[in-house]
Design an enzyme around this catalytic site. Structure first.
Site, PDB file in Angstrom:
ATOM      1  N   SER A  54       0.792  -1.232   0.000  1.00 18.60           N
ATOM      2  CA  SER A  54       0.000   0.000   0.000  1.00 18.60           C
ATOM      3  C   SER A  54       0.823   1.280   0.000  1.00 18.60           C
ATOM      4  O   SER A  54       0.559   2.196  -0.785  1.00 18.60           O
ATOM      5  CB  SER A  54      -0.960   0.013   1.196  1.00 18.60           C
ATOM      6  OG  SER A  54      -1.988  -0.933   1.020  1.00 18.60           O
ATOM      7  N   PHE A 237     -12.082  10.521  14.175  1.00 17.57           N
ATOM      8  CA  PHE A 237     -13.339   9.937  14.631  1.00 17.57           C
ATOM      9  C   PHE A 237     -13.189   8.570  15.282  1.00 17.57           C
ATOM     10  O   PHE A 237     -14.197   7.980  15.684  1.00 17.57           O
ATOM     11  CB  PHE A 237     -14.301   9.837  13.439  1.00 17.57           C
ATOM     12  CG  PHE A 237     -14.543  11.152  12.768  1.00 17.57           C
ATOM     13  CD1 PHE A 237     -15.357  12.103  13.353  1.00 17.57           C
ATOM     14  CD2 PHE A 237     -13.914  11.466  11.571  1.00 17.57           C
ATOM     15  CE1 PHE A 237     -15.567  13.330  12.741  1.00 17.57           C
ATOM     16  CE2 PHE A 237     -14.118  12.688  10.948  1.00 17.57           C
ATOM     17  CZ  PHE A 237     -14.955  13.629  11.542  1.00 17.57           C
ATOM     18  N   ASP A 255     -19.955   7.951  14.201  1.00 16.98           N
ATOM     19  CA  ASP A 255     -19.001   8.356  13.173  1.00 16.98           C
ATOM     20  C   ASP A 255     -19.705   8.732  11.876  1.00 16.98           C
ATOM     21  O   ASP A 255     -20.717   8.129  11.511  1.00 16.98           O
ATOM     22  CB  ASP A 255     -18.023   7.216  12.874  1.00 16.98           C
ATOM     23  CG  ASP A 255     -17.156   6.868  14.067  1.00 16.98           C
ATOM     24  OD1 ASP A 255     -17.013   7.734  14.954  1.00 16.98           O
ATOM     25  OD2 ASP A 255     -16.632   5.739  14.104  1.00 16.98           O
ATOM     26  N   ASP A 286      -9.658  -3.055   1.741  1.00 17.79           N
ATOM     27  CA  ASP A 286      -8.429  -3.830   1.887  1.00 17.79           C
ATOM     28  C   ASP A 286      -8.433  -4.655   3.164  1.00 17.79           C
ATOM     29  O   ASP A 286      -8.090  -5.845   3.157  1.00 17.79           O
ATOM     30  CB  ASP A 286      -7.257  -2.851   1.878  1.00 17.79           C
ATOM     31  CG  ASP A 286      -5.927  -3.493   2.239  1.00 17.79           C
ATOM     32  OD1 ASP A 286      -5.383  -4.222   1.388  1.00 17.79           O
ATOM     33  OD2 ASP A 286      -5.440  -3.255   3.365  1.00 17.79           O
TER      34      ASP A 286
END
Length: 520
Positions: A54, A237, A255, A286
């Site tokens: 990533s 959050f 959230d 992912d």
């Protein structure tokens, strides 16, 4: 917009799930980006890895250079966990380029803000895991800042207008308790609360800024009348990553969704007359794939689609370049033998194996925690449409089981790997058709975006009153504009087609191609 781990098989399966949730067979359904006029494929390998990771993929996607495995914001001269190698290898990102041209900037993710993919926009670290100083080797802490500190103290991070995501633990000191999870404490060893540092920095510079940590606070900040509306918002959050959409507390003290955060970000960014650059990541696709949890991976893909639709309701699609892609793929497969139309996408094939006589799910993984003997076989139903009577305890339990279901994997691993195949690139808007079709390396994308938006080395292209519509570089380069049926109400009917891109040839008079022999 980036769907982390969103390969082609994920897109196809999510599309079918969308249709089946609407009571249709599913295969004929359409996702919002399916209507974009330009589609390409991006190669995702890293400088030192065949299958992309990533942070290195994000560096290619945001900075335009290949990077080494698990490094972030650095070119291939950097070495993993080698602090000294970072000084000569730092590379700027689209975020920096946009700020240099006076554009407003924003980062929205449902992962930690300091996580691998968003970090490539503002940080330079020899390890993606250096999210706070506790993860940086003690010998390097005095010379190499952690990712959270870089976001708050260094450019371009400290000048980002909107930062929304999770990861409070990397901003709070070890002695501080998390406001929403008091049993958890911060992870910083330097004793600093860098949320407070962020607020103080903005106040010192005379900037109107606000820190929020609930959905209600974010919506209130974004809905404030223009003169009082903050120009800078930091929203954290969650203690770590934000909850999966399937598990999210959607109440005012809970959230915001990815779509909620996208709307709030645009409410701030669109006030800038020079335009904006907004990055939106559906990062938990992912994570669900790593768990072999196909339900949440597909559900998160649909949450990303909702964020895209939210954005398209607010922006002028004829004036806005929208690019949606993935950083890498995953080892999800979709297969069956004469599987009938409408077969539940999260269920089993209509035929059993001709080797062991056992059923198998049409969605399977190449490796991961779903490996078992005998293999894992889900019930043949689509999550969200329980067989039990709606509203009953049995239905709730059935749906909970569907959400938590782990699909089978061929090879046992605690954590499924990424997939190495090319990922889709969907785009619409100015010049998308000229530059973003075909097969390209990931590193091409930010340079193409910079060309279209007149950023970095292409900044002079739009000076002197020119733009991408009425004054292309050379008049003879203009070709017929692309027309798409997609509108701000994507997927709806009754709208006239809108011109969403002007296809222009390259400055040297030849058609631009994104692939070639010089892929790196």
């Amino acid at each position: 917009m980036v769907g982390d781990g969103m390969g082609v098989s994920t897109v196809t399966a999510a599309r079918i799930l969308r249709g089946q949730r609407q009571g249709r067979p599913g295969e004929e359904a359409t996702l919002a980006w399916d209507r974009f006029p330009t589609v390409g494929l991006a190669k995702t390998y890293n400088a030192d890895a065949q299958v992309g990771e990533s942070s290195a993929c994000a560096t290619a996607l945001m900075c335009g250079v290949k990077a080494n495995f698990e490094t972030v914001g650095l070119d291939a001269r950097a070495r993993f966990e080698n602090c000294g190698s970072t000084y000569a290898s730092r590379v700027p990102s689209l975020l920096s380029w946009a700020q240099q041209e006076g554009k407003a900037t924003g980062v929205v993710t449902n992962t930690r803000l300091t996580h691998a993919t968003p970090a490539a926009l503002f940080a330079h670290a020899a390890s993606r895991y250096w999210e706070d100083d506790g993860k940086v080797p003690s010998s390097s802490r005095r010379v190499c800042k952690d990712i959270a500190r870089q976001l708050v103290e260094d450019e371009p991070g400290r000048s980002v207008n909107v930062l929304l995501g999770g990861g409070r633990r990397h901003f709070l000191p070890k002695v501080a308790r998390d406001p929403e999870a008091p049993h958890e404490e911060g992870r910083r060893l330097d004793g600093r609360n860098i949320v407070d540092d962020w607020v103080r920095d903005k106040k010192k510079r005379g900037l109107h800024a606000q820190y929020v940590w609930t959905k209600a606070q974010l919506q209130a900040a974004a809905a404030t009348a223009a003169p009082q509306r903050p120009d800078y918002i930091l929203g954290l959050f969650a203690y770590s990553h934000m909850d999966f959409e399937a598990d999210r507390d959607a109440g005012p003290d809970g959230d915001p969704s990815l779509a909620d955060m996208t709307r709030a970000a645009l409410a701030v960014l669109m006030r800038n007359p020079r335009g904006f650059f907004l990055f939106v990541e559906g990062g938990r696709i992912d994570h669900a794939h790593h768990y072999n949890n196909a339900y949440r991976a597909l559900d998160e893909t649909l949450a990303l689609e909702s964020a895209l639709l939210a954005a398209m309701e607010l922006v002028d699609v004829t004036e806005t370049l929208i690019v949606l892609t993935a950083d890498h793929s995953h080892v999800l497969t979709l297969g069956g033998l004469a599987t009938p139309r409408g077969n539940p996408i999260l269920g089993v094939d209509s035929k059993v194996s001709d080797v062991d006589g056992m059923p198998y799910s049409t969605l399977l993984y190449g490796n991961g925690p779903g490996y078992s003997v005998p293999r894992t076989v889900p019930a043949n139903l689509t999550a969200g449409t329980p067989h039990a009577a709606p509203g009953t305890t049995a239905a709730a339990e059935e749906d909970e089981e569907a959400r938590n279901r782990v699909h089978g994997a061929a090879v046992p691993r605690q954590w499924a790997t990424h997939g190495g195949e090319d990922v889709p690139v969907y785009s619409q808007g100015p010049l998308a058709g000229a530059l973003l079709g075909g097969v390209m390396d990931q590193t091409f994308l930010p340079h193409a975006i910079a060309y279209i938006a007149c950023l970095a080395e292409f900044a002079d292209r739009c000076k002197g009153g020119g733009d991408n519509y009425t004054a292309p570089p050379m008049p003879q380069m203009c070709v017929a504009p692309e027309v798409s049926s997609i509108s701000s109400g994507a997927g709806s009917t009754g709208h006239s087609p809108e011109v969403v891109a002007s296809s222009v040839m390259a400055d040297h008079g030849k058609t631009m191609h994104s692939s070639g022999s010089n892929d790196d």
